[in-house]
Design a protein around this motif. Structure first.
Motif, PDB file in Angstrom:
ATOM      1  N   CYS A  95       0.818  -1.216   0.000  1.00 47.91           N
ATOM      2  CA  CYS A  95       0.000   0.000   0.000  1.00 47.91           C
ATOM      3  C   CYS A  95       0.851   1.266   0.000  1.00 47.91           C
ATOM      4  O   CYS A  95       0.324   2.361   0.150  1.00 47.91           O
ATOM      5  CB  CYS A  95      -0.908   0.013   1.229  1.00 47.91           C
TER       6      CYS A  95
ATOM      7  N   PRO B 191      -5.427   3.530  -0.314  1.00 46.47           N
ATOM      8  CA  PRO B 191      -6.602   3.188   0.498  1.00 46.47           C
ATOM      9  C   PRO B 191      -6.528   1.806   1.158  1.00 46.47           C
ATOM     10  O   PRO B 191      -7.141   1.595   2.206  1.00 46.47           O
ATOM     11  CB  PRO B 191      -7.755   3.261  -0.505  1.00 46.47           C
TER      12      PRO B 191
ATOM     13  N   VAL C 147      -5.844   1.807   4.943  1.00 45.71           N
ATOM     14  CA  VAL C 147      -6.749   2.444   5.900  1.00 45.71           C
ATOM     15  C   VAL C 147      -7.250   1.503   6.994  1.00 45.71           C
ATOM     16  O   VAL C 147      -7.228   1.874   8.170  1.00 45.71           O
ATOM     17  CB  VAL C 147      -7.903   3.165   5.164  1.00 45.71           C
TER      18      VAL C 147
ATOM     19  N   VAL D 247      -6.646   2.449  10.851  1.00 41.08           N
ATOM     20  CA  VAL D 247      -7.782   2.693  11.750  1.00 41.08           C
ATOM     21  C   VAL D 247      -7.670   1.810  12.991  1.00 41.08           C
ATOM     22  O   VAL D 247      -7.915   2.255  14.124  1.00 41.08           O
ATOM     23  CB  VAL D 247      -9.130   2.479  11.017  1.00 41.08           C
TER      24      VAL D 247
END
Length: 118
Positions: free
Chosen positions: A72, A81, A84, A88
């Motif tokens: 990524c 993306p 993410v 998170v």
């Protein structure tokens, strides 16, 4: 073909240390080839890889998590993306730790305040 970088050169170009670069290699987040004399040789693209790794470490991610995010990372200024969900997850873990520390801080402040009464 681009000129390969020795470990000291890569360290100087990325403001890190040879020891840290060896650690990153051992953890599987950067790769080195070996010269005929056994020296580590890095592709020039490792400069951006190391800068990205340093940025992620600065954001609080452990090297193991960074290894999971390698696919990524294509740009030092942007995360794809696909990163993410893991980011998170780490953000929530930090939020939990902050909440625990805030509770501990409040308890300590309460003890201090109560010692000054009376």
């Amino acid at each position: 073909m681009s000129r390969q970088l020795r470990i000291g050169d890569l360290a100087a170009l990325t403001s890190t240390t040879p020891r840290m670069l060896r650690h990153y290699e051992n953890q599987g987040v950067i790769e080195a080839q070996r010269s005929s004399t056994g020296q580590r040789l890095f592709d020039p693209s490792a400069i951006e890889q190391v800068r990205s790794i340093r940025r992620l470490i600065g954001a609080g991610l452990p090297v193991g998590a960074i290894r999971e995010l390698l696919d990524c990372i294509h740009d030092t200024d942007r995360i794809e993306p696909c990163a993410v969900p893991l980011l998170v997850e780490h953000l929530h873990a930090y939020d939990g730790r902050i909440a625990e520390l805030t509770t501990t801080r409040d308890a300590l402040q309460g003890l201090i305040d109560s010692s000054q009464k009376g």
